[in-house]
Design a protein around this motif. Structure first.
Motif: not given
Length: 283
Positions: A232-254
């Motif tokens: 699964v892929f999720l595209d997030v704005p880098e300035p939105h720290a919570e969105a970045v953290d949420l993607a990382c919490s799913m085990g996803l990587a840049p």
């Protein structure tokens, strides 16, 4: 440039060639992306033809009298560096007229985009992989299928996108393979999102919510529809720290990043509500 070079709007079958090229570039579009966005602006997809052969494509979708979005800018490898792409770029931008234009471009092309009047707003990061975790469905929200537009959806979408796009939503919600969910709290819409199949795995986008718990409620429901072992892929704005953290919490990587840039007046978007961008190619 050599030979007879023609620039014109693309027919439906030719747009599918653009989708194929985008897949070859690793952009991983969804099979129904262009149909949904093409409904907004049937003249929004352009091609360059050299001696009758399609060698370049671009999209400039006009969402309103004030805003357009540019994407799908591709020239076939054997015709690059000869001016064909830039000629197409200039002609397609004429389609936007005086509108402000947004794009998500590859980072190493920022200089070229800047020379055409685009300025950097922020970076977007694509996170991908097979989820190793994810939020549980929260009892604080009522999560239900999202199957039709309404005032709540339009109002929340207006906070993250600079033009009304109800025509797009009508097609997006009904597209084959798309699964959309919404989270409600105290009778109001708190978040929405769509899971859609792509050439490789699935993407979740848009994912928009008034808070991280609301985003997690929508995300948890959508992940239930993800086939086991599927990327699964999720595209997030880098300035939105919570969105970045949420993607990382799913085990996803840049896995990829873009430069969000605008020509003209940059819209004032509430990026803190964007947990997943709809599409890098189309806005």
């Amino acid at each position: 440039m050599q030979g007879s070079y023609q620039i014109r709007p693309l027919a439906s079958a030719e747009i599918q060639t653009a989708v194929h090229w985008a897949a070859l570039e690793g952009w991983n579009p969804g099979p129904w992306d262009t149909a949904c966005f093409g409904a907004v602006d049937p003249q929004g997809f352009w091609g360059g033809f050299l001696d009758g052969r399609m060698i370049a494509c671009i999209s400039v979708v006009n969402y309103s009298d004030a805003f357009a979005f540019l994407g799908f800018y591709i020239v076939v490898p054997d015709c690059r560096g000869q001016g064909y792409g830039y000629a197409l770029w200039q002609k397609a931008l004429e389609h936007a007229g005086s509108r402000s234009v947004g794009l998500d471009g590859v980072v190493d092309q920022q200089g070229n985009y800047r020379r055409s009047g685009f300025e950097l707003a922020y970076r977007n990061i694509r996170f991908g992989g097979v989820p190793s975790g994810g939020p549980a469905v929260s009892q604080d929200y009522e999560v239900a299928p999202l199957t039709e537009t309404g005032a709540g959806l339009e109002a929340l979408d207006a906070r993250v996108f600079p033009a009304p796009r109800w025509v797009f939503w009508q097609h997006w919600l009904g597209a084959e393979g798309h699964v959309s969910s919404a989270a409600y709290q105290h009778g109001g819409l708190a978040g929405f999102g769509t899971l859609r199949p792509c050439g490789r795995g699935c993407k979740i986008g848009p994912l928009v919510a008034t808070s991280r718990p609301a985003a997690e409620a929508v995300l948890a429901r959508l992940l239930q529809e993800l086939p086991e072992g599927q990327e699964v892929f999720l595209d997030v704005p880098e300035p939105h720290a919570e969105a970045v953290d949420l993607a990382c919490s799913m085990g996803l990587a840049p896995v990829f990043e873009t430069a969000r840039m605008y020509r003209g007046t940059a819209p004032r978007l509430e990026t803190g509500l964007i947990f997943g961008v709809t599409s890098f190619e189309l806005g």
